[in-house]
Design a protein around this motif. Structure first.
Motif, PDB file in Angstrom:
ATOM      1  N   ARG A 530       0.758  -1.064  -0.065  1.00 61.04           N
ATOM      2  CA  ARG A 530       0.005   0.019  -0.020  1.00 61.04           C
ATOM      3  C   ARG A 530       0.886   1.215  -0.059  1.00 61.04           C
ATOM      4  N   TRP A 531       0.327   2.242  -0.562  1.00 60.01           N
ATOM      5  CA  TRP A 531       1.158   3.686  -0.485  1.00 60.01           C
ATOM      6  C   TRP A 531       0.235   4.974  -0.247  1.00 60.01           C
ATOM      7  N   GLN A 532       0.567   5.565   0.738  1.00 55.31           N
ATOM      8  CA  GLN A 532      -0.200   6.709   1.124  1.00 55.31           C
ATOM      9  C   GLN A 532       0.723   7.823   0.882  1.00 55.31           C
ATOM     10  N   HIS A 533       0.391   8.635  -0.118  1.00 60.85           N
ATOM     11  CA  HIS A 533       1.170   9.954  -0.706  1.00 60.85           C
ATOM     12  C   HIS A 533       0.607  11.131  -0.139  1.00 60.85           C
ATOM     13  N   GLU A 534       1.762  12.062   0.288  1.00 64.81           N
ATOM     14  CA  GLU A 534       1.187  13.445   1.041  1.00 64.81           C
ATOM     15  C   GLU A 534       0.358  14.274   0.284  1.00 64.81           C
ATOM     16  N   GLN A 535       0.691  14.426  -1.231  1.00 64.41           N
ATOM     17  CA  GLN A 535      -0.234  15.212  -2.326  1.00 64.41           C
ATOM     18  C   GLN A 535      -1.026  14.248  -2.741  1.00 64.41           C
ATOM     19  N   LEU A 536      -0.664  13.263  -3.413  1.00 61.46           N
ATOM     20  CA  LEU A 536      -1.684  12.271  -4.216  1.00 61.46           C
ATOM     21  C   LEU A 536      -2.457  11.466  -3.630  1.00 61.46           C
ATOM     22  N   GLY A 537      -2.314  11.318  -2.329  1.00 62.71           N
ATOM     23  CA  GLY A 537      -3.371  10.708  -1.457  1.00 62.71           C
ATOM     24  C   GLY A 537      -3.083   9.234  -1.664  1.00 62.71           C
ATOM     25  N   VAL A 538      -4.211   8.353  -1.687  1.00 64.10           N
ATOM     26  CA  VAL A 538      -3.889   6.680  -1.708  1.00 64.10           C
ATOM     27  C   VAL A 538      -3.918   6.294  -2.933  1.00 64.10           C
ATOM     28  N   ILE A 539      -2.558   5.734  -3.244  1.00 65.74           N
ATOM     29  CA  ILE A 539      -2.235   5.333  -4.638  1.00 65.74           C
ATOM     30  C   ILE A 539      -2.395   3.879  -4.629  1.00 65.74           C
ATOM     31  N   ARG A 540      -3.498   3.404  -5.370  1.00 62.29           N
ATOM     32  CA  ARG A 540      -3.653   1.747  -5.473  1.00 62.29           C
ATOM     33  C   ARG A 540      -2.504   0.992  -6.239  1.00 62.29           C
ATOM     34  N   PRO A 541      -2.377  -0.105  -5.631  1.00 59.99           N
ATOM     35  CA  PRO A 541      -1.281  -1.072  -6.081  1.00 59.99           C
ATOM     36  C   PRO A 541      -1.443  -1.395  -7.793  1.00 59.99           C
ATOM     37  N   ASP A 542      -2.795  -1.374  -8.245  1.00 59.53           N
ATOM     38  CA  ASP A 542      -3.120  -1.645  -9.661  1.00 59.53           C
ATOM     39  C   ASP A 542      -2.881  -0.208 -10.366  1.00 59.53           C
ATOM     40  N   GLU A 543      -2.524   0.774  -9.571  1.00 63.32           N
ATOM     41  CA  GLU A 543      -2.243   2.060 -10.482  1.00 63.32           C
ATOM     42  C   GLU A 543      -0.772   2.289 -10.582  1.00 63.32           C
ATOM     43  N   PHE A 544       0.040   1.912  -9.320  1.00 59.06           N
ATOM     44  CA  PHE A 544       1.564   2.143  -9.562  1.00 59.06           C
ATOM     45  C   PHE A 544       2.264   0.995 -10.119  1.00 59.06           C
ATOM     46  N   ILE A 545       1.874  -0.027  -9.726  1.00 60.24           N
ATOM     47  CA  ILE A 545       2.628  -1.205 -10.023  1.00 60.24           C
ATOM     48  C   ILE A 545       2.972  -1.264 -11.432  1.00 60.24           C
ATOM     49  N   PRO A 546       1.880  -1.203 -12.357  1.00 59.85           N
ATOM     50  CA  PRO A 546       2.224  -1.214 -13.744  1.00 59.85           C
ATOM     51  C   PRO A 546       3.434  -0.112 -14.063  1.00 59.85           C
ATOM     52  N   LEU A 547       3.039   1.046 -13.560  1.00 57.23           N
ATOM     53  CA  LEU A 547       4.128   2.127 -13.789  1.00 57.23           C
ATOM     54  C   LEU A 547       5.426   1.708 -13.533  1.00 57.23           C
ATOM     55  N   ALA A 548       5.538   1.050 -12.234  1.00 51.86           N
ATOM     56  CA  ALA A 548       6.924   0.304 -11.858  1.00 51.86           C
ATOM     57  C   ALA A 548       7.434  -0.470 -12.568  1.00 51.86           C
ATOM     58  N   GLU A 549       6.728  -1.292 -13.206  1.00 51.06           N
ATOM     59  CA  GLU A 549       7.186  -2.293 -14.206  1.00 51.06           C
ATOM     60  C   GLU A 549       7.665  -1.742 -15.446  1.00 51.06           C
ATOM     61  N   GLN A 550       7.014  -0.506 -15.926  1.00 51.36           N
ATOM     62  CA  GLN A 550       7.646   0.165 -17.116  1.00 51.36           C
ATOM     63  C   GLN A 550       8.715   0.951 -17.069  1.00 51.36           C
ATOM     64  N   SER A 551       9.151   1.260 -15.754  1.00 53.42           N
ATOM     65  CA  SER A 551      10.069   2.066 -15.243  1.00 53.42           C
ATOM     66  C   SER A 551      11.314   1.198 -14.745  1.00 53.42           C
ATOM     67  N   GLY A 552      11.090   0.068 -14.476  1.00 55.19           N
ATOM     68  CA  GLY A 552      11.940  -0.935 -13.955  1.00 55.19           C
ATOM     69  C   GLY A 552      12.327  -0.709 -12.678  1.00 55.19           C
ATOM     70  N   ASP A 553      11.292   0.063 -11.783  1.00 52.18           N
ATOM     71  CA  ASP A 553      11.605   0.361 -10.404  1.00 52.18           C
ATOM     72  C   ASP A 553      10.985  -1.008  -9.673  1.00 52.18           C
ATOM     73  N   ILE A 554      10.374  -1.928 -10.542  1.00 51.78           N
ATOM     74  CA  ILE A 554       9.414  -2.919  -9.846  1.00 51.78           C
ATOM     75  C   ILE A 554      10.433  -4.090  -9.020  1.00 51.78           C
ATOM     76  N   LEU A 555      11.671  -4.004  -9.465  1.00 55.82           N
ATOM     77  CA  LEU A 555      12.766  -4.695  -9.016  1.00 55.82           C
ATOM     78  C   LEU A 555      12.933  -4.190  -7.472  1.00 55.82           C
ATOM     79  N   ARG A 556      13.020  -2.988  -7.377  1.00 60.24           N
ATOM     80  CA  ARG A 556      13.448  -2.269  -6.088  1.00 60.24           C
ATOM     81  C   ARG A 556      12.037  -2.524  -4.989  1.00 60.24           C
ATOM     82  N   VAL A 557      10.921  -2.350  -5.806  1.00 59.29           N
ATOM     83  CA  VAL A 557       9.834  -2.602  -5.072  1.00 59.29           C
ATOM     84  C   VAL A 557       9.689  -4.061  -4.385  1.00 59.29           C
TER      85      VAL A 557
END
Length: 758
Positions: A530-557
């Motif tokens: 789960r991710w609670q951002h100060e400005q963006l609010g609640v960011i759902r996994p199905d919202e940021f996980i695909p972006l992390a896979e595109q950017s390559g950050d999913i390995l660190r996640v």
């Protein structure tokens, strides 16, 4: 080759002055370098002599002090009688008076009578003197016999040699002194700075002391005192500074002489400089892009020939420049203006505050057409489309090719109503390539300016968003509406914030329990991010996980999730809570060569059993690279981890591929479970899947259980494990622990009542 008089004159003056300067400089450099080296060696030799003399004087003082102690009647009486307290008192008082740091008294047989330091065993105390290493410190020692009247003992006194003494010697000799033990890798006393001391030890230990001195621009002499090495060093730069100043002054004088010679040569040749000045002006005009000014240098000498050649070159450059400019501003394949021209044209319209509309046009499935029929065929299609675009759009519209199959059209507001009709005409066109006829399909998006943007990149992005909307809705044309790019900007903000969230550990894990279908006992939990951002609010996994896979950050996640989940599992085990931990993997994790080693290291670090960790992968993640996924899952399974196929039934893995995957568990997607009580098709699919899984010896997990009726049905069908909101939503660790105490016992039954279809 003919050389002009001006060139010969300048060359003569500069050669004479430069030759004299160079010869003198070489002589001065050779002499000063040799003298500088002699100066450095002389300083080092003087420093060594001063050090030797100082140690000698200190030794004499130390010997006199030791002799005074040895001649003291009370001290001799104490030695003879063996009174320990008197010996110690006499030695301490005497040591305080003369400022010595080491005092020792040994019998003739080598027995220690009193000592401030432990002297080496087996030492001949009658000859113990000079520079010695005692208890890790460096001392200058002197030993005298104690007579009464025969020799009854030996008294040894020592002054410490430390950094303070080295600094004092540096003030006297202007050189650095370093006593060190290269074998023991210790600096005992030094006036060098601390970083240089460590570098000195490293170099000495590797027999590279000479190279290190050269690297630090130092000169030094190395000598040895009873296995202790002494380096006397000084800065070459400081020692040779005076010679450097001399060379600098000479260089200044030489350059001044050369400058005078150059001024004299220029003054002499100035009369002949007029044609060269005109040539220079013509060359400058050519550099600025002016190709219309002929030189017309009417002379019969070499300057005249140069002028004629220059004019010929100017005409050739002008012709080539026109071709280059055209190529820079046009697409060579279609002859349409390119992206650079489009940016320039739109920027001019925006600067002039013109209103208009931008249309971005794409050819549907062009890449597949290009791959299937070849690059040459695709090029011909693009040429035909470009030609047709120029025909169907108004003459005052600007048509350009952006990239690949993407075209852009700029029109004024008056022509906006005609865009739809022009596009329909384009859509109805049959395209003849060679002897074949084809029909192409297009998608386009429009945006008005400056109403929806005053920057080129913003307008282009919004037009492309509108074209994407047209593709999604399978329309020929879609227009940009205010706010359409908010989701794009949010995705961009998420991509920018994700690396910091990972590094700052702003992500959080929630845990959803897994229930044994038969007994209702808690058998495991799934870690959900789960991710609670100060400005963006609640960011759902199905919202940021695909972006992390595109950017390559999913390995660190994934690695953060594994570390946090295993830390929690270790803590729970220590508290007596033994549950299976499940973690989700992505396609990139399965393609990472060091992921298996990472999991092994994390488990070993926490002393956790591998079979208590379940790694869940989706069908799409496996199918991204089936061969590598099979290999990676096999390695994880050999490590001892359990492998689960998540969301089964929603992907595209065939039964044949499922048979070859190294799996332990099969998770039924919640889309089949939620309608289980009311949908006969779902019940048939779930029952057949459970039967298939059990025949393949796979443990089954049903997720999305939201009511007791579904639990009863799944129990009857033979499902192994349940997961869903009926039992609990995903909870933070503290809430999960409370749920285990307060809520979990409610589901813990021997066996649920059989489901009654009636």
């Amino acid at each position: 080759m003919r050389i002009s008089f001006r060139s010969r004159l300048l060359l003569l003056f500069i050669s004479l002055a430069g030759g004299v300067l160079l010869a003198t400089l070489i002589a001065v450099t050779f002499a000063t370098e040799k003298q500088a080296e002699l100066t450095v060696e002389r300083e080092l030799a003087v420093s060594e002599r001063v050090l030797g003399e100082l140690l000698k004087r200190r030794g004499e003082q130390l010997e006199q002090a030791a002799q005074v102690l040895a001649d003291d009647f009370g001290f001799r009486e104490a030695v003879a009688s063996g009174e320990q307290a008197t010996l110690v008192s006499a030695m301490v008082n005497h040591g305080d008076r003369i400022g010595t740091q080491l005092m020792a008294l040994y019998s003739v047989d080598g027995e220690e009578l009193a000592s401030t330091h432990a002297l080496p065993t087996g030492t001949d105390f009658s000859a113990l003197r000079g520079v010695r290493l005692i208890d890790g410190e460096l001392f200058q020692l002197i030993t005298v016999p104690v007579r009464a009247p025969d020799v009854i003992a030996y008294a040894t006194l020592g002054f410490i040699i430390d950094d303070q003494l080295a600094d004092a010697l540096k003030q006297l000799t202007n050189t650095d002194l370093t006593f060190f033990d290269s074998q023991g890798q210790r600096v005992l006393a030094s006036s060098l700075k601390q970083p240089l001391q460590q570098e000195l030890l490293t170099a000495a230990g590797q027999d590279q002391l000479t190279a290190w001195l050269e690297e630090q621009e130092l000169a030094g002499h190395l000598s040895t005192f009873n296995a202790i090495e002494l380096l006397v060093s000084t800065s070459r730069l400081d020692a040779t500074q005076a010679f450097q100043n001399l060379r600098t002054q000479y260089l200044g004088f030489g350059f001044a002489t050369l400058l005078v010679a150059l001024v004299l040569a220029i003054a002499t040749a100035r009369y002949f400089n007029q044609p060269l000045a005109r040539l220079t002006q013509a060359a400058e005009a050519l550099r600025r892009g002016r190709y219309d000014a002929p030189l017309n240098l009417k002379r019969q000498d070499e300057f005249g020939q140069l002028g004629a050649t220059f004019d010929t070159m100017r005409e050739a450059i002008a012709d080539r420049e026109q071709r280059i400019v055209y190529q820079l501003e046009h697409d060579l394949l279609t002859s349409l203006p390119n992206r650079e021209s489009f940016y320039k044209n739109l920027q001019q319209r925006l600067t002039a505050r013109q209103s208009g509309v931008m249309l971005v046009l794409n050819i549907m499935r062009f890449r597949a057409l290009n791959d299937r029929l070849g690059q040459s065929f695709g090029d011909q299609v693009l040429q035909h489309v470009a030609k047709r675009l120029r025909e169907v759009f108004a003459a005052d519209c600007f048509v350009a090719r952006l990239a690949s199959d993407e075209f852009v059209v700029l029109c004024d507001t008056a022509a906006e109503e005609q865009l739809g009709a022009s596009l329909k005409t384009l859509q109805r066109t049959r395209w003849h390539v060679g002897e074949a006829s084809y029909r192409l399909e297009f998608r386009a998006g429009t945006v008005r300016f400056p109403e929806y943007g005053a920057e080129v990149d913003v307008l282009l992005r919004r037009a492309q968003l509108a074209a994407q909307l047209a593709r999604a809705e399978k329309q020929l044309l879609a227009s940009y509406q205010q706010g359409s790019d908010e989701s794009y900007l949010r995705r961009l903000q998420i991509l920018q914030a994700l690396p910091d969230a990972i590094a700052s550990r702003k992500l959080q894990l929630h845990y959803q329990p897994k229930i044994d279908c038969t007994t209702g006992r808690v058998v495991g939990t799934e870690a959900l991010i789960r991710w609670q951002h100060e400005q963006l609010g609640v960011i759902r996994p199905d919202e940021f996980i695909p972006l992390a896979e595109q950017s390559g950050d999913i390995l660190r996640v994934t690695r953060w999730v594994c570390e946090a989940a295993l830390n929690q599992q270790q803590y729970w085990l220590e508290q007596g809570v033994d549950v299976q931990m499940s973690v989700n993997l992505s396609a990139l994790d399965l393609q990472s060569d060091d992921f298996v080693q990472f999991i092994a290291t994390e488990l070993d670090k926490r002393h956790l059993d591998a079979f208590k960790l379940t790694l869940e992968v989706t069908e799409s993640a496996v199918m991204a690279d089936l061969e590598k996924a099979q290999q990676r899952l096999r390695e994880l399974r050999e490590l001892g981890c359990k492998i689960a196929l998540d969301d089964y039934g929603t992907g595209y893995a065939s039964l044949a591929q499922l048979k070859h995957l190294p799996l332990d568990k099969l998770k039924l997607d919640q889309s089949f479970i939620r309608g289980l009580n009311s949908n006969e098709s779902d019940r048939i699919i779930v029952q057949s899947t459970l039967t298939l899984a059990h025949q393949l010896h796979l443990h089954t997990v049903a997720e999305g259980v939201e009511e007791e009726a579904a639990w009863l049905l799944l129990q009857k069908m033979g499902c192994d494990t349940l997961q869903g909101y009926y039992f609990s939503r995903p909870l933070v660790a503290v809430e999960f622990e409370q749920w285990l105490i307060n809520e979990a016992p409610k589901f813990n039954v021997k066996e649920k009542k059989a489901f009654n279809d009636d």
